[in-house]
Design a protein around this motif. Structure first.
Motif, PDB file in Angstrom:
ATOM      1  N   ALA A  25      62.422  76.832  70.593  1.00  0.00           N
ATOM      2  CA  ALA A  25      61.444  75.761  70.417  1.00  0.00           C
ATOM      3  C   ALA A  25      60.899  75.350  71.775  1.00  0.00           C
ATOM      4  CB  ALA A  25      62.089  74.565  69.721  1.00  0.00           C
ATOM      5  N   PHE A  26      59.716  74.759  71.784  1.00  0.00           N
ATOM      6  CA  PHE A  26      59.102  74.266  73.017  1.00  0.00           C
ATOM      7  C   PHE A  26      60.053  73.270  73.670  1.00  0.00           C
ATOM      8  CE2 PHE A  26      56.073  71.677  75.456  1.00  0.00           C
ATOM      9  CZ  PHE A  26      55.376  72.681  76.107  1.00  0.00           C
ATOM     10  N   LEU A  27      60.377  73.452  74.956  1.00  0.00           N
ATOM     11  CA  LEU A  27      61.298  72.623  75.741  1.00  0.00           C
ATOM     12  C   LEU A  27      62.744  72.712  75.259  1.00  0.00           C
ATOM     13  CD1 LEU A  27      59.221  69.365  76.437  1.00  0.00           C
ATOM     14  CD2 LEU A  27      59.564  71.323  77.930  1.00  0.00           C
ATOM     15  N   GLU A  28      63.129  73.775  74.560  1.00  0.00           N
ATOM     16  CA  GLU A  28      64.521  73.967  74.160  1.00  0.00           C
ATOM     17  C   GLU A  28      65.234  74.787  75.226  1.00  0.00           C
ATOM     18  OE1 GLU A  28      67.212  76.242  70.778  1.00  0.00           O
ATOM     19  OE2 GLU A  28      65.053  76.068  70.497  1.00  0.00           O
ATOM     20  N   TYR A  29      66.340  74.257  75.751  1.00  0.00           N
ATOM     21  CA  TYR A  29      67.093  74.920  76.804  1.00  0.00           C
ATOM     22  C   TYR A  29      68.103  75.899  76.211  1.00  0.00           C
ATOM     23  CZ  TYR A  29      65.427  70.916  79.507  1.00  0.00           C
ATOM     24  OH  TYR A  29      64.647  69.964  80.106  1.00  0.00           O
ATOM     25  N   PRO A  30      68.272  77.065  76.840  1.00  0.00           N
ATOM     26  CA  PRO A  30      69.392  77.916  76.432  1.00  0.00           C
ATOM     27  C   PRO A  30      70.697  77.238  76.842  1.00  0.00           C
ATOM     28  CG  PRO A  30      68.196  78.902  78.271  1.00  0.00           C
ATOM     29  CD  PRO A  30      67.448  77.674  77.870  1.00  0.00           C
ATOM     30  N   ALA A  31      71.704  77.283  75.985  1.00  0.00           N
ATOM     31  CA  ALA A  31      72.929  76.495  76.171  1.00  0.00           C
ATOM     32  C   ALA A  31      73.566  76.709  77.547  1.00  0.00           C
ATOM     33  CB  ALA A  31      73.921  76.815  75.059  1.00  0.00           C
ATOM     34  N   GLY A  32      73.691  77.929  78.013  1.00  0.00           N
ATOM     35  CA  GLY A  32      74.377  78.181  79.265  1.00  0.00           C
ATOM     36  C   GLY A  32      73.589  77.797  80.510  1.00  0.00           C
ATOM     37  N   LEU A  33      72.272  77.643  80.394  1.00  0.00           N
ATOM     38  CA  LEU A  33      71.425  77.364  81.552  1.00  0.00           C
ATOM     39  C   LEU A  33      70.856  75.946  81.555  1.00  0.00           C
ATOM     40  CD1 LEU A  33      69.401  80.716  81.547  1.00  0.00           C
ATOM     41  CD2 LEU A  33      71.398  80.137  82.941  1.00  0.00           C
ATOM     42  N   ALA A  34      71.237  75.135  80.573  1.00  0.00           N
ATOM     43  CA  ALA A  34      70.611  73.817  80.410  1.00  0.00           C
ATOM     44  C   ALA A  34      70.758  72.939  81.648  1.00  0.00           C
ATOM     45  CB  ALA A  34      71.179  73.110  79.178  1.00  0.00           C
ATOM     46  N   GLY A  35      71.964  72.894  82.237  1.00  0.00           N
ATOM     47  CA  GLY A  35      72.180  72.013  83.390  1.00  0.00           C
ATOM     48  C   GLY A  35      71.299  72.373  84.577  1.00  0.00           C
ATOM     49  N   GLY A  36      71.227  73.652  84.922  1.00  0.00           N
ATOM     50  CA  GLY A  36      70.398  74.085  86.042  1.00  0.00           C
ATOM     51  C   GLY A  36      68.917  73.892  85.783  1.00  0.00           C
ATOM     52  N   LEU A  37      68.490  74.168  84.557  1.00  0.00           N
ATOM     53  CA  LEU A  37      67.071  73.987  84.226  1.00  0.00           C
ATOM     54  C   LEU A  37      66.681  72.518  84.247  1.00  0.00           C
ATOM     55  CD1 LEU A  37      66.716  76.645  81.383  1.00  0.00           C
ATOM     56  CD2 LEU A  37      65.653  76.706  83.654  1.00  0.00           C
ATOM     57  N   ILE A  38      67.566  71.663  83.755  1.00  0.00           N
ATOM     58  CA  ILE A  38      67.281  70.225  83.790  1.00  0.00           C
ATOM     59  C   ILE A  38      67.151  69.748  85.230  1.00  0.00           C
ATOM     60  CG2 ILE A  38      68.332  67.953  83.373  1.00  0.00           C
ATOM     61  CD1 ILE A  38      69.286  69.026  80.667  1.00  0.00           C
ATOM     62  N   LEU A  39      68.042  70.198  86.109  1.00  0.00           N
ATOM     63  CA  LEU A  39      67.961  69.803  87.520  1.00  0.00           C
ATOM     64  C   LEU A  39      66.662  70.301  88.152  1.00  0.00           C
ATOM     65  CD1 LEU A  39      69.241  68.445  89.962  1.00  0.00           C
ATOM     66  CD2 LEU A  39      70.412  70.604  90.452  1.00  0.00           C
ATOM     67  N   ALA A  40      66.262  71.531  87.851  1.00  0.00           N
ATOM     68  CA  ALA A  40      65.014  72.067  88.408  1.00  0.00           C
ATOM     69  C   ALA A  40      63.811  71.271  87.927  1.00  0.00           C
ATOM     70  CB  ALA A  40      64.868  73.537  88.032  1.00  0.00           C
ATOM     71  N   ILE A  41      63.772  70.964  86.635  1.00  0.00           N
ATOM     72  CA  ILE A  41      62.635  70.213  86.087  1.00  0.00           C
ATOM     73  C   ILE A  41      62.636  68.790  86.639  1.00  0.00           C
ATOM     74  CG2 ILE A  41      61.716  69.207  83.961  1.00  0.00           C
ATOM     75  CD1 ILE A  41      62.527  71.840  82.576  1.00  0.00           C
ATOM     76  N   GLU A  42      63.811  68.171  86.749  1.00  0.00           N
ATOM     77  CA  GLU A  42      63.877  66.823  87.306  1.00  0.00           C
ATOM     78  C   GLU A  42      63.451  66.805  88.779  1.00  0.00           C
ATOM     79  OE1 GLU A  42      67.842  65.086  86.270  1.00  0.00           O
ATOM     80  OE2 GLU A  42      66.487  63.543  85.511  1.00  0.00           O
ATOM     81  N   THR A  43      63.792  67.851  89.522  1.00  0.00           N
ATOM     82  CA  THR A  43      63.380  67.922  90.929  1.00  0.00           C
ATOM     83  C   THR A  43      61.859  67.973  91.032  1.00  0.00           C
ATOM     84  OG1 THR A  43      65.428  69.052  91.534  1.00  0.00           O
ATOM     85  CG2 THR A  43      63.578  69.257  93.057  1.00  0.00           C
ATOM     86  N   ALA A  44      61.234  68.822  90.219  1.00  0.00           N
ATOM     87  CA  ALA A  44      59.772  68.902  90.212  1.00  0.00           C
ATOM     88  C   ALA A  44      59.156  67.569  89.806  1.00  0.00           C
ATOM     89  CB  ALA A  44      59.315  70.016  89.261  1.00  0.00           C
TER      90      ALA A  44
END
Length: 193
Positions: A136-155
Motif C-alpha cells: 500500500a502507499f506509504l506501507e513499510y516493509p516490516a524489517g526495514l520500517a525503522g530505518g525508512l522512518i528515520l530517513a523520511i523523518e530526517t528529510a
C-alpha cells in the motif's frame, strides 16, 4: 511499526498520510509566498553588517549546539517524544538566529528548492516505491520500517527547518520593504506581474 514510541509509530507508520499532508501544508504556504513574490533565489540584506565579537562568538557556540539538539530530537523520536517536527523547529530557529545575528545565507536557488521540497518529496517517493513493489502507499516493509522512518523523518526535519527559517526571513525582510524573492527577466524582456 519499526519504532518503540507509540506517537512516532502512529504518525509515521499507521497514519503516515496525516504527517505527509502536514508537511504538504507547509509546502503549500511556501508556494503561496512564491506565487506572490516570485522565486529566483534568496537575496538577503545588502547592508547587513557583521555581528559584534560577542554575538559572533555566541552564534558560533549556539548554532552547532542547536544542530546537535535537532539531530538528537530526531533520533529520540524512535524511543520518546521527539521527531521530525521538533527537530525541524530547532533547525529553523538556528537559521533564524543566524539571520538575526547578521549572517546571510548564500544558497543557490536549487539548494533552497531542494531543502524546501525534501520532506514532502521524500514521503511521495517512498509512497510510490511502496506502491510499485506491491504494498500500500506509504506501507513499510516490516524489517526495514525503522530505518525508512528515520530517513523520511530526517528529510522532513530538514524541510521543516528550511521552511520555518524562510518564513521568518521573508516576512521580516518584506516588512522593511526590500523584496527577498523577486522576478528577474532578461534585458528588454520585462513582464508585468
Amino acid at each position: 511499526s519499526g519504532v518503540e514510541h507509540p506517537v512516532t509509530a502512529v504518525l509515521l507508520n499507521f497514519r503516515g498520510y496525516d504527517t505527509w499532508l502536514e508537511v504538504g501544508v507547509l509546502l503549500l504556504a511556501m508556494l503561496g509566498i512564491f506565487a506572490a513574490g516570485g522565486f529566483i533565489g534568496y537575496r538577503g540584506d545588502d547592508d547587513a553588517g557583521a555581528p559584534g565579537i560577542v554575538l559572533n562568538w555566541l552564534v558560533r557556540f549556539l548554532v552547532p549546539l542547536m544542530v546537535l539538539t535537532g539531530g538528537y530530537l530526531l533520533w529520540l523520536g524512535k524511543f520518546a517524544p521527539g521527531g521530525a517536527f521538533q527537530s525541524g523547529v530547532v533547525l529553523g530557529a538556528a537559521g533564524i538566529f543566524l539571520h538575526l545575528a547578521g549572517f546571510r545565507f548564500r544558497l543557490s536557488t536549487a539548494a533552497w528548492k531542494t531543502g524546501l521540497l525534501l520532506g514532502f518529496g521524500g514521503f511521495l517517493l517512498f509512497g510510490i516505491a511502496a506502491w510499485l513493489t506491491g504494498r500500500a502507499f506509504l506501507e513499510y516493509p516490516a524489517g526495514l520500517a525503522g530505518g525508512l522512518i528515520l530517513a523520511i523523518e530526517t528529510a522532513a526535519a530538514i524541510s521543516i527547518g528550511f521552511t520555518l527559517a524562510f518564513f521568518f526571513i521573508y516576512l521580516t525582510t518584506a516588512d522593511r520593504g526590500a523584496p527577498v524573492w523577486k522576478n528577474e527577466h532578461p534585458a528588454g524582456g520585462a513582464h508585468g506581474h
